[in-house]
Design a protein around this motif. Structure first.
Motif, PDB file in Angstrom:
ATOM      1  N   GLN A 148       0.789  -1.259  -0.230  1.00  0.00           N
ATOM      2  CA  GLN A 148       0.067  -0.206  -0.257  1.00  0.00           C
ATOM      3  C   GLN A 148       0.904   1.046   0.243  1.00  0.00           C
ATOM      4  O   GLN A 148       0.548   1.795  -0.961  1.00  0.00           O
ATOM      5  CB  GLN A 148      -1.292  -0.401   1.688  1.00  0.00           C
ATOM      6  N   ARG A 149       1.906   1.194   0.893  1.00  0.00           N
ATOM      7  CA  ARG A 149       3.619   2.159   0.604  1.00  0.00           C
ATOM      8  C   ARG A 149       3.494   2.954  -0.659  1.00  0.00           C
ATOM      9  O   ARG A 149       3.294   3.700  -0.942  1.00  0.00           O
ATOM     10  CB  ARG A 149       3.733   2.209   2.182  1.00  0.00           C
ATOM     11  N   ASN A 150       4.311   1.494  -1.124  1.00  0.00           N
ATOM     12  CA  ASN A 150       4.621   2.230  -2.536  1.00  0.00           C
ATOM     13  C   ASN A 150       3.542   2.085  -3.925  1.00  0.00           C
ATOM     14  O   ASN A 150       3.682   2.775  -4.685  1.00  0.00           O
ATOM     15  CB  ASN A 150       4.847   0.351  -3.183  1.00  0.00           C
ATOM     16  N   ARG A 151       1.872   1.731  -3.431  1.00  0.00           N
ATOM     17  CA  ARG A 151       1.308   2.400  -4.211  1.00  0.00           C
ATOM     18  C   ARG A 151       0.955   3.395  -4.413  1.00  0.00           C
ATOM     19  O   ARG A 151       0.870   3.866  -5.144  1.00  0.00           O
ATOM     20  CB  ARG A 151      -0.076   1.240  -3.895  1.00  0.00           C
ATOM     21  N   ALA A 152       1.323   3.835  -3.020  1.00  0.00           N
ATOM     22  CA  ALA A 152       0.933   5.947  -3.003  1.00  0.00           C
ATOM     23  C   ALA A 152       1.684   6.705  -3.410  1.00  0.00           C
ATOM     24  O   ALA A 152       2.030   7.601  -4.236  1.00  0.00           O
ATOM     25  CB  ALA A 152       1.286   6.185  -1.044  1.00  0.00           C
ATOM     26  N   PHE A 153       3.018   6.115  -3.673  1.00  0.00           N
ATOM     27  CA  PHE A 153       4.266   6.645  -4.408  1.00  0.00           C
ATOM     28  C   PHE A 153       4.155   6.000  -6.148  1.00  0.00           C
ATOM     29  O   PHE A 153       4.853   6.597  -6.139  1.00  0.00           O
ATOM     30  CB  PHE A 153       5.374   6.000  -3.950  1.00  0.00           C
ATOM     31  N   GLY A 154       3.519   5.498  -6.519  1.00  0.00           N
ATOM     32  CA  GLY A 154       3.386   5.446  -8.021  1.00  0.00           C
ATOM     33  C   GLY A 154       3.528   3.986  -8.222  1.00  0.00           C
ATOM     34  O   GLY A 154       4.210   3.148  -8.969  1.00  0.00           O
ATOM     35  N   VAL A 155       4.056   3.376  -7.427  1.00  0.00           N
ATOM     36  CA  VAL A 155       4.584   2.129  -7.643  1.00  0.00           C
ATOM     37  C   VAL A 155       4.365   0.564  -7.290  1.00  0.00           C
ATOM     38  O   VAL A 155       3.461   0.546  -6.309  1.00  0.00           O
ATOM     39  CB  VAL A 155       6.042   1.987  -6.857  1.00  0.00           C
ATOM     40  N   GLY A 533       4.676   9.271 -13.472  1.00  0.00           N
ATOM     41  CA  GLY A 533       4.397   8.321 -14.141  1.00  0.00           C
ATOM     42  C   GLY A 533       4.538   7.533 -14.839  1.00  0.00           C
ATOM     43  O   GLY A 533       3.382   7.207 -15.732  1.00  0.00           O
ATOM     44  N   TYR A 534       5.476   6.972 -14.920  1.00  0.00           N
ATOM     45  CA  TYR A 534       5.630   5.543 -15.615  1.00  0.00           C
ATOM     46  C   TYR A 534       5.244   4.332 -14.535  1.00  0.00           C
ATOM     47  O   TYR A 534       5.246   4.293 -14.142  1.00  0.00           O
ATOM     48  CB  TYR A 534       7.591   5.658 -16.212  1.00  0.00           C
ATOM     49  N   PRO A 535       4.678   3.570 -15.858  1.00  0.00           N
ATOM     50  CA  PRO A 535       4.492   1.387 -14.997  1.00  0.00           C
ATOM     51  C   PRO A 535       5.679   1.244 -14.239  1.00  0.00           C
ATOM     52  O   PRO A 535       6.249   1.151 -15.359  1.00  0.00           O
ATOM     53  CB  PRO A 535       3.902   1.590 -16.089  1.00  0.00           C
ATOM     54  N   VAL A 536       5.630   1.329 -13.012  1.00  0.00           N
ATOM     55  CA  VAL A 536       6.909   0.551 -12.613  1.00  0.00           C
ATOM     56  C   VAL A 536       5.733  -0.166 -11.371  1.00  0.00           C
ATOM     57  O   VAL A 536       6.055  -0.154 -10.840  1.00  0.00           O
ATOM     58  CB  VAL A 536       8.319   1.573 -12.413  1.00  0.00           C
ATOM     59  N   TYR A 537       7.105  -0.887 -11.275  1.00  0.00           N
ATOM     60  CA  TYR A 537       6.638  -2.578 -10.381  1.00  0.00           C
ATOM     61  C   TYR A 537       7.895  -2.874  -9.288  1.00  0.00           C
ATOM     62  O   TYR A 537       9.101  -2.708  -9.606  1.00  0.00           O
ATOM     63  CB  TYR A 537       5.891  -3.763 -10.782  1.00  0.00           C
ATOM     64  N   LYS A 538       7.712  -2.737  -8.183  1.00  0.00           N
ATOM     65  CA  LYS A 538       8.909  -3.917  -7.039  1.00  0.00           C
ATOM     66  C   LYS A 538       8.658  -5.371  -7.766  1.00  0.00           C
ATOM     67  O   LYS A 538       7.255  -5.607  -7.181  1.00  0.00           O
ATOM     68  CB  LYS A 538       8.864  -3.065  -5.479  1.00  0.00           C
TER      69      LYS A 538
END
Length: 592
Positions: A148-155, A533-538
């Motif tokens: 959830q924290r990562n998602r808040a930063f667009g990740v 705004g780039y689609p990026v994933y951990k």
């Protein structure tokens, strides 16, 4: 749910009973498909025309705003999601990972620490250091705050239950009988019975993966390993068959004076091929003629490697006929006779398990990313993944295959799968990585005495990665049916991708190009991408401490070269820690 799962499983099994043949080179003449720009057959990216595919009417793109700028050198922006304690942990762990003697003996040192400290203290130490840095938590509930924290930063997240074993081929068969489980009811619901005892572990893994998919958020990825869904010994055997079959094609190409051509430019003349097969005593002209009839196979007078590979789907017809020459002994050897009826059933059962997971992923809006594994498993893994792509990627890319660019044949593998997706009209989904099993591959090649399948240097691997990536990006320019994840910790590779996207008119908002990095590494790349705004994933590994130790050890070994060069990341971490110390914000919570 049980009846639905059983129905899906048996439907999958029945759908896989009939062999599938590919369209021939002649039958593959391209037809424009909705959302694709017209184009000539492209032998290689530089020779392609300038027509543009698009998201609007055929051959056009909607006008997009300029792509956002990305700043990778700002430590404050890169580590906004991190607490100061996490900064300190990252500094310590990344510095330790740069020490060659420590990394080389990581497995032994972890085992020794566990003996000296006891299990409880050992787990606490690991969670404060290496486990805490590279693993999100023990189960899906524990990892939710981080996601959830990562998602808040667009990740976004690629979930991976990272319980694994480092299996050599010799160990693989020995380990099969060790698997057992008590989840009988769930196995039956998923259509796992009747099955041999050797496959009990596969259904145990299936039930576990099926349940974990339910915890994935929509539009995320979930990583799976096919060695968990089928017998490793079967995967090795099937891989050997596929590699012999491919090698035989190249032997026949050399006979026709076509050695050294790019794989998709190599076409065998059918008449000459039939003569060669007859002269070698492999098949009479009438028999081989039968192979190249039906489904327009060979009607153009030539056969390429995709057509050639399609023949192996008809192995039940060929197994009694097909022999290939052993160039060392001069003797004819059966290619497919080792593929018994039971092993054919194993393949169907494995595809059935993949079908259950893919159907569930489709229902949840989750994409499945099939991890690459060792080269003695990989040909079979890629082939089985391709079968699932044919079925589930007709409307959108649900199944993503992984291509390892440290392999000498990586470019051939990518171009063949892209071409196959064009011919059959499904969506191509890929993850490009440099490679994860370098130590095992080098050791096995030296031990057995075959040619090392890996590029000899890091620079050559980089060149291969860039070549494969550029090919796929060019394909995205023309097609609505291609997506790729650039899984790289190399800042230059990421910058190259962003530049090529801009040159080709691929906007980040189209969600055709994703970026991915491992948890605990290269936040200075991941978070600026996400915030721009780039689609990026951990890539988010999780699992019990003891059971992810092989994963941690493998990752340490495969990334030790990178860790030595990670001076920039450590400098950025240190600069951000000093900034917080000087400004009195050391104890502030992460903000977004």
């Amino acid at each position: 749910m049980a009846s639905a799962a059983r129905s899906l499983a048996f439907r999958a099994a029945s759908s896989l009973r009939s062999p599938r043949c590919l369209r021939s080179t002649a039958a593959a003449a391209r037809q424009e498909q909705p959302g694709e720009a017209a184009r000539p057959p492209p032998p290689s990216p530089p020779e392609r025309g300038s027509a543009r595919g698009g998201t609007g009417p055929r051959g056009t793109r909607r006008v997009q705003p300029p792509p956002p700028a990305v700043q990778f050198g700002d430590p404050r922006e890169a580590f906004r999601s991190k607490s100061s304690a996490e900064l300190v942990r990252a500094l310590v762990v990344l510095r330790l990972c740069a020490l060659e003697p420590l990394v080389a003996r990581s497995r032994q040192l972890m085992n020794l620490s566990r003996k000296l400290l006891g299990q409880h203290l050992f787990e606490k130490l690991m969670k404060m250091t290496f486990y805490g840095q590279f693993v999100a938590g023990e189960d899906q509930e524990a990892i939710k705050p981080l996601i959830q924290r990562n998602r808040a930063f667009g990740v976004g997240s690629v979930l991976d239950y990272s319980v694994e074993e480092d299996l050599t081929p010799e160990e693989a068969e020995r380990k099969e009988m060790e698997y057992a489980s008590s989840t009988w009811a769930f196995w039956i619901a998923l259509g796992c019975f009747p099955l041999p005892a050797l496959e009990f572990g596969c259904c145990s893994h299936l039930s576990s993966l099926y349940l974990r998919l339910g915890g994935s958020s929509e539009d995320s990825f979930s990583a799976i390993k096919l060695t968990a869904l089928g017998r490793p010994q079967f995967l090795m055997q099937f891989s050997e068959v596929l590699m012999k079959w491919r090698k035989f094609f190249h032997q026949m190409a050399a006979e026709q004076g076509k050695a050294g051509l790019a794989v998709m430019e190599t076409r065998l003349e059918v008449k000459k091929l039939q003569e060669t097969l007859a002269n070698l005593g492999i098949a009479t002209k009438a028999e081989s003629q039968h192979w190249f009839t039906g489904e327009d196979l060979g009607v153009s007078g030539t056969v390429d490697l995709l057509d050639w590979n399609s023949l192996i789907d008809s192995r039940t017809k060929l197994s009694k006929l097909l022999l290939i020459p052993n160039m060392k002994t001069g003797q004819l050897e059966p290619l497919l006779s080792h593929f018994t009826e039971e092993e054919d059933l194993q393949m169907k059962r494995m595809l059935q398990r993949m079908d259950v997971l893919a159907t569930r992923a489709l229902e949840l809006g989750v994409r499945l990313m099939v991890d690459a594994e060792q080269t003695y498993f990989q040909p079979a893994i890629s082939r089985l993944t391709l079968e699932m792509q044919r079925k589930f990627n007709m409307e959108k890319a649900v199944i993503f295959n992984t291509f390892q660019c440290y392999l000498k044949e990586a470019y051939d593998n990518v171009t063949m799968d892209v071409e196959l997706s064009r011919r059959e009209g499904w969506h191509f989904g890929a993850k490009l990585v440099r490679g994860a099993y370098m130590e095992q591959e080098h050791a096995r090649a030296a031990q057995i005495g075959y040619e090392d399948p890996l590029n000899p240097t890091y620079e050559e691997t980089n060149e291969m990665y860039q070549r494969c990536l550029d090919y796929v990006l060019e394909e995205i320019k023309y097609s609505q049916k291609v997506k790729v994840m650039v899984a790289s910790h190399n800042e230059d590779t990421v910058k190259f991708t962003i530049r090529r996207m801009a040159e080709l008119g691929i906007h980040p908002s189209e969600n055709k190009v994703y970026f991915g990095q491992l948890l605990g590494m290269c936040d200075q790349i991941t978070f600026p991408l996400g915030q721009a705004g780039y689609p990026v994933y951990k890539y988010v590994p999780y699992g019990p401490v003891n059971e992810v130790l092989p994963y941690l050890s493998r990752r340490a070994l495969e990334n030790r070269g990178f860790m030595k060069r990670a001076k920039r990341e450590r400098e950025l971490l240190w600069n951000e820690f000093k900034r917080r110390l000087i400004t009195g914000s050391l104890f502030c919570n992460p903000s977004h």
